[in-house]
Design an enzyme around this catalytic site. Sequence first.
Site, mmCIF file in Angstrom:
data_model
loop_
_atom_site.group_PDB
_atom_site.id
_atom_site.type_symbol
_atom_site.label_atom_id
_atom_site.label_comp_id
_atom_site.label_asym_id
_atom_site.label_seq_id
_atom_site.Cartn_x
_atom_site.Cartn_y
_atom_site.Cartn_z
ATOM 1 N N LYS A 200 0.949 -1.237 0.155
ATOM 2 C CA LYS A 200 -0.025 -0.096 -0.134
ATOM 3 C C LYS A 200 0.833 1.216 -0.068
ATOM 4 O O LYS A 200 1.833 1.495 0.938
ATOM 5 C CB LYS A 200 -1.081 0.079 0.963
ATOM 6 C CG LYS A 200 -1.736 1.065 1.428
ATOM 7 C CD LYS A 200 -2.833 0.917 2.440
ATOM 8 C CE LYS A 200 -3.478 2.336 2.803
ATOM 9 N NZ LYS A 200 -4.659 2.315 3.774
ATOM 10 N N LYS A 255 -2.210 -1.297 -3.922
ATOM 11 C CA LYS A 255 -3.069 -0.144 -3.822
ATOM 12 C C LYS A 255 -2.261 1.123 -3.932
ATOM 13 O O LYS A 255 -1.284 1.087 -3.298
ATOM 14 C CB LYS A 255 -3.804 -0.318 -2.552
ATOM 15 C CG LYS A 255 -4.692 0.866 -2.097
ATOM 16 C CD LYS A 255 -5.341 0.766 -1.006
ATOM 17 C CE LYS A 255 -6.163 1.912 -0.512
ATOM 18 N NZ LYS A 255 -6.559 1.922 1.118
HETATM 19 C C1 PBG Z 1 -7.029 3.542 5.791
HETATM 20 C C2 PBG Z 1 -7.492 3.343 4.493
HETATM 21 C C3 PBG Z 1 -7.569 4.194 3.497
HETATM 22 C C4 PBG Z 1 -8.113 3.636 2.480
HETATM 23 C C5 PBG Z 1 -8.700 2.693 2.833
HETATM 24 N N1 PBG Z 1 -8.305 2.408 4.075
HETATM 25 C C6 PBG Z 1 -6.732 5.516 3.409
HETATM 26 C C7 PBG Z 1 -5.453 5.933 3.962
HETATM 27 O O1 PBG Z 1 -4.623 4.991 3.778
HETATM 28 O O2 PBG Z 1 -5.422 7.181 4.545
HETATM 29 C C8 PBG Z 1 -8.154 4.670 0.895
HETATM 30 C C9 PBG Z 1 -9.266 4.038 -0.128
HETATM 31 C C10 PBG Z 1 -9.230 5.040 -0.903
HETATM 32 O O3 PBG Z 1 -8.943 5.749 -1.175
HETATM 33 O O4 PBG Z 1 -10.442 4.808 -1.690
HETATM 34 N N2 PBG Z 1 -6.754 2.549 6.496
#
Ligand code: PBG
Length: 332
Positions: A200, A255
Amino acid sequence: MKKSYPNTRMRRNRSAKFIRNLVRETSFSVDDLIYPVFILPGKNKEEPIKSMPGKKRYSVDTLLPIIGRLHKKGLNAIAIFPIIGKEKKSKDAKEAFNSRGLVQSAVKKIKKEYPNLGIITDIALDPYTLSGHDGIIDSNGYVLNDKTVSVLTKQALSHAEAGADIVAPSDMMDGRILAIRKAFEKNKFHNTKILSYAAKYASNFYGPFRDAVDSSKNLNDSSKETYQMDFANISEASLEINLDINEGADMIIIKPGLPYLDIVAKIKNKFSIPIFSYHVSGEYSMIKSAALKNYIDEKASVLEAMYCFKRAGCNAVLTYYTPEIIKWLDSN
Ligand code: PBG
């Protein structure tokens, strides 16, 4: 024989729809979709998300018929993201493992109504911390790894107990997959799956999501770069994925989505584990905004994007466009 013009004319196999269909190399269907949903406490609520035109946050009772209709059309799974009231946020994020918390009770209600719909829950502390970070911070604002992992493990167990089919750690702490897997085995959740957000990236495309869950103002411009990956890196993704596979992940997520398909394609040839991709909030909002201005054809562009995910090697895609796609596929 060396292929050359005019014996080989690449356009022959593109000359009619029937032959284009026959030589098509990838397929895409409702089976490939996971629908991320935002849930609110309370009853009879729906609130539009400003930075994601067309998307809303729902209380569980309002959401149930919506996902019921999609499930009937073949939707396999949803991913739940909670909006937690300010009064429930704390330094130690203990609301995250409240067995009667918003996520835990939503899982129970949805499972009761639709036992065959897969439920994926997010394992991370950002909805529950005052800082908006995915973990517990020290006095310098640094996210503490091992302390966070022990809370994440309790959170994951509480989701499994509520009936979640898949827990998805999206926090990027080290060692959390192993800790959760051990706890699951110990407590006889042998079939509860772990979908690890193994790679991620610290991405700017998450902006609208942070608005949707009200965490952006808490984050207050502080970044997640001490735990999420640097977007300039490739090899590091392999290391992350290798670790999570060895720790007991059943599937992994890379992601964000479209801008990171090079990572998917590279990983696909290296590891034999199912790969999901997350077409994140910023990607949704970009296509949506262009479509609202009639700069692009929304349906055609979104369906193209879905084929791109499949072509890169994704087994499934989390996308906010799921309801629209299901409607489009239905009318095709
Ligand atoms: C946080 C989380 C995020 C997303 C999913 N879980 C945002 C982040 O890491 O700040 C992002 C998903 C999206 O942008 O659609 N645990």
